[in-house]
Design an enzyme around this catalytic site. Structure first.
Site, short mmCIF file in Angstrom:
data_model
loop_
_atom_site.label_atom_id
_atom_site.label_comp_id
_atom_site.label_asym_id
_atom_site.label_seq_id
_atom_site.Cartn_x
_atom_site.Cartn_y
_atom_site.Cartn_z
N VAL A 1 40.06 34.79 35.49
CA VAL A 1 39.11 35.85 35.84
C VAL A 1 39.67 37.24 35.55
O VAL A 1 40.87 37.42 35.37
CB VAL A 1 38.70 35.74 37.33
CG1 VAL A 1 38.03 34.42 37.60
CG2 VAL A 1 39.92 35.91 38.24
N GLU A 2 38.78 38.22 35.53
CA GLU A 2 39.12 39.64 35.28
C GLU A 2 39.87 39.81 33.96
O GLU A 2 40.79 40.62 33.84
CB GLU A 2 39.97 40.21 36.44
CG GLU A 2 39.29 40.16 37.79
CD GLU A 2 38.46 41.40 38.07
OE1 GLU A 2 38.11 42.11 37.11
OE2 GLU A 2 38.15 41.64 39.24
N GLY A 3 39.49 39.02 32.96
CA GLY A 3 40.17 39.06 31.66
C GLY A 3 41.19 37.94 31.60
O GLY A 3 42.17 37.94 32.34
#
Length: 825
Positions: free
Chosen positions: A501-503
């Site tokens: 997540v988040e990249g």
């Protein structure tokens, strides 16, 4: 004849000018003076210097007169620079320009100011945050039964949901004027970390509304009407938010986002309304299945030019109630046995009025910048907090388990193989918490640290992966058997979620940390690019020669520190840890020179050399983590007990960074340049060694026994006082094992002296009491330790028919399926 002394003096003067970043006039004055005084010290004719003067005078004129320099040097270089400069899309430019830089920029400069770092405040909770953590957060943790949540309910129980809303857990970042808690970044991080030590599901549920989502975006970009309407509802939990960014065809590639919005007019609430007709498909959206309000990213088009002359209006963000007609939301994904709400959503011809755009029409097309700036908080706070919670839990439980669990009549923590792994766990936990604290300082100072946030997102989630793997090795079969007693398994299962997540971590390492850091943290590169884009020769000249001055200064310092092993580098202290500041200063200069070499030789191709970029990003990250550990050690009063943890963190960082630099040198397309860089910057080859066995044992000892070091390292964890809680039972077992240790030592001494038969001292308690070697109270201490140990090494057992109902249901479905009917006909 030129003497050796003259050569040394000239070289020393040149080094001083370069290292101090002397301006052009200082170089001109020095070289001119050398040419003037040379005949006074030598018998050779002054006419021999005529060629030197013929070169020096025009060069001095060009370099000393900015207007002439611009025409002769900077303008041609500008034209070449424009050809070599990589093409940058609008979304890439917005990502590069988003956020701010902080301490990581000092490290990138090659000359970090350590006094500046140590002058930053110590990360600390204020009174309200501490009261909240000691009150509602602890109460929430006591309410959580993670096994029941993940195995049976696949959701948080209703009382937990109600408690989260009532206590405004979803409003930690929302100001008090809107009914929120208005916590600092460090307070927010500490709340998430403590909950994560109890339940990943509860931690994710808590952190998402306070991370990248509607509240964050509204605070920074929303209209006053949007803030007044939504923020109180979000703070109280009346509205549950989610944010929809990722789609099936475009994960991290925003330019490929297929989700479209078209400006149009159509009836809405009985009136003809200017708005947007939306079509989209998103997935992996946390809290999506229960969300009442949806943040949405899409590309906006205006084919009929209803709001302007441009047809393509760029990525735009909107806030939409999930009961709006045309929205399909509520289905769930099942992310690796975690029970937090996550799922897809879709929209078919969904019409929204223009004032549902976050920030109103004035923010049309600014969505990607808004997201990039807001992502920094999620990367800086939520995921590092969750990872650090897992690291601390592993350190505390593994230390206790290794002290209690016995093999060959010896606690396994005394075996070198275990102490090596346990020391690594303790060191990583210390490093993770230090980096977490340093980065929250930046956010609380008003920064949006885009590069530092990427560093802690990637490296702390990766260290979480390493720590949990090590913890599972120590626990063995105890760690892999699922059940209420297993405090590691659900964290182990959650590791890929954190790194995704988040990249995704591969993307973050290979493209963002150095790819963005090289431009944002470099003192001159972004200015050169901006001047080149605007064709501003004067600005480019200023940036170019500032860049040259920086490069020569770093090369001079890096070479000198390499030759002298950094003995003369400055440190902010004269204590034992001063050597680590000096070595990091040397590493910073070597990194800066290496980065410049990669940028100059690869140019735009470096964007595609993701492995080299990733390794350079690793070096920057390791320096950041090591410096965070040094600051933590200073902030906490330089505790002697913590020194092994500091030493492990810094020595590991220096060694790993050195290896990454060597890999860069070996993989540069210009192999000769790589060999030259290695020879200049590391003249004695490998300067740093990995942490040795003695240091690993010292680090392991911090968590193998009771003490202030263990408490400091694992501060902020939730430790239950419930006698049936497995972590509480482990704490009791460690306490009793510690109390029994002196008694067992006496028994072993008695065996050596022949007072008792040789063997396992735990089996000879009655004989020892009869012989008067120990008394009944001491024997009871050992028996209590044995009972506690047997309790914590036990694993969960289930009846044979535990899954019978689930299997029966599946069998019934198979029997009733059309395929089953056909196969039996």
């Amino acid at each position: 004849m030129v003497t050796l002394l003259e050569i040394v003096l000239v070289l020393a003067a040149c080094w001083t000018l370069a290292a101090r970043g002397a301006p052009a006039w200082a170089w001109i004055a020095f070289i001119g003076a050398c040419l003037l005084i040379w005949p006074s010290f030598h018998t050779a004719s002054a006419w021999l210097l005529v060629p030197a003067w013929l070169v020096f005078i025009p060069a001095a004129a060009v370099l000393g007169l900015p207007s002439l320099r611009c025409k002769v040097v900077s303008d041609p270089v500008l034209q070449l620079f424009r050809k070599l400069m990589p093409s940058i899309s609008d979304t890439e430019r917005e990502a590069l320009e988003a956020g701010s830089t902080w301490w990581e920029a000092d490290l990138f400069s090659g000359k970090p100011d350590w006094r500046k770092l140590l002058a930053y405040d110590k990360p600390a909770l204020n009174a309200e945050e501490q009261a909240f953590i000691d009150g509602p957060v602890d109460e929430l943790c006591r309410m959580i039964d993670d096994w029941k949540i993940t195995e049976d309910l696949h959701d948080l129980p209703l009382p937990v949901w109600q408690f989260l809303k009532q206590q405004r857990f979803f409003g930690m970042i929302i100001p008090k004027q809107y009914g929120g808690l208005e916590f600092t970044a460090h307070g927010h991080s500490s709340v998430v970390m403590k909950i994560a030590s109890r339940s990943i599901t509860a931690a994710v549920t808590t952190m998402v509304p306070n991370s990248l989502g509607p509240a964050q975006l509204l605070l920074h970009y929303g209209t006053e009407d949007q803030k007044d309407h939504y923020l109180p509802r979000l703070a109280s939990g009346e509205e549950i938010p989610c944010f929809a960014l990722t789609g099936p065809e475009a994960g991290s590639d925003a330019a490929a986002m297929p989700d479209r919005g078209v400006v149009c007019r159509q009836p809405f609430n009985g009136e003809e309304t200017l708005g947007i007709r939306l079509n989209w498909e998103k997935r992996y959206i946390t809290l999506g299945p229960v969300a009442t309000v949806l943040g949405l990213a899409f590309k906006l088009y205006d084919p009929d030019h209803l709001i302007g002359d441009e047809e393509e209006r760029g990525i735009t963000l909107a806030l939409i109630p999930t009961d709006t007609p045309g929205i399909d939301i509520g289905s769930r994904h099942f992310p690796l046995n975690q029970a937090f709400m996550n799922g897809p959503n879709r929209g078919k011809d969904v019409f929204i009025p223009m004032d549902w755009i976050i920030g109103g029409q004035a923010r049309i097309g600014e969505g990607w910048r808004m997201l990039m700036e807001s992502l920094a908080d999620g990367r800086s706070i939520s995921l590092p907090a969750l990872s650090t919670g897992a690291g601390k839990l592993s350190a505390r439980t593994c230390g206790a388990y290794a002290a209690v669990r016995k093999q060959f009549k010896t606690p396994i923590g005394k075996f070198e193989g275990i102490s090596e792994v346990l020391g690594r766990i303790a060191g990583n936990a210390y490093a993770m918490d230090a980096a977490r604290g340093l980065t929250t300082l930046a956010v609380d100072a008003g920064e949006k640290p885009s590069v530092a946030s990427a560093i802690v997102k990637y490296h702390l989630t990766e260290r979480m992966r390493r720590v949990i793997d090590d913890a599972m090795d120590i626990h063995g079969g105890r760690g892999i058997c699922m059940g209420p007693r297993n405090y590691l398994a659900r964290v182990y299962q959650a590791i890929p979620i954190s790194i995704t997540v988040e990249g995704a971590n591969i993307l973050t390492r290979s493209l963002i940390i150095f790819g963005q850091g090289a431009i944002r943290c470099h003192p001159w590169l972004l200015k050169e690019m901006e001047a080149a884009r605007k064709k501003d020769v004067t600005a480019f000249d200023h940036a170019l020669f500032g860049h040259i001055k920086l490069l020569t200064g770093n090369l001079a310092r890096a070479t000198f520190h390499g030759l002298t092993r950094a003995r003369f580098a400055q440190a902010p202290t004269d204590r034992e840890e001063a050597r680590y500041y000096r070595q990091l200063t040397r590493l910073s200069a070597a990194f800066a020179v290496t980065a410049e070499a990669a940028l100059l030789t690869l140019g735009g191709a470096l964007k595609r050399k993701e492995s080299i970029s990733g390794r350079l990003g690793d070096v920057l990250s390791l320096m950041y983590i090591a410096s965070a550990a040094l600051k933590r050690f200073e902030d906490e009063g330089r505790q002697t007990t913590d020194r092994p943890l500091l030493e492990w963190t810094v020595r590991d960082a220096l060694y790993q960074a050195q290896q990454r630099l060597f890999e860069v040198y070996d993989n540069l397309p210009h192999r000769t340049l790589g060999r030259i860089l290695k020879w200049i910057l590391f003249p004695y080859n490998a300067s740093y060694r990995a942490p040795d066995d003695v240091l690993l044992q010292r680090a392991a000892n911090v968590v193998l026994r009771w003490g202030t070091g263990r408490e400091r390292l694992t501060e902020g964890l939730f430790i239950s006082d419930d006698e049936d809680d497995p972590v509480h039972q482990l704490e009791i077992a460690l306490e009793r094992a510690t109390a029994a240790q002196p008694v067992l030592s006496n028994l072993r001494n008695a065996m050596r002296s022949g007072q008792l038969e040789s063997g396992d001292p735990e089996l000879y308690l009655d004989e020892a009491v009869s012989a008067g070697i120990i008394d009944e109270r001491e024997a009871a201490q050992v028996r209590a330790a044995i009972t506690a140990r047997q309790q914590v090494i036990g694993v969960d057992e289930f009846p044979r028919d535990y899954w019978k109902e689930k299997n029966s249901s599946w069998q019934r479905n198979q029997t009733l399926s059309p395929q089953a009917d056909q196969s039996t006909s």
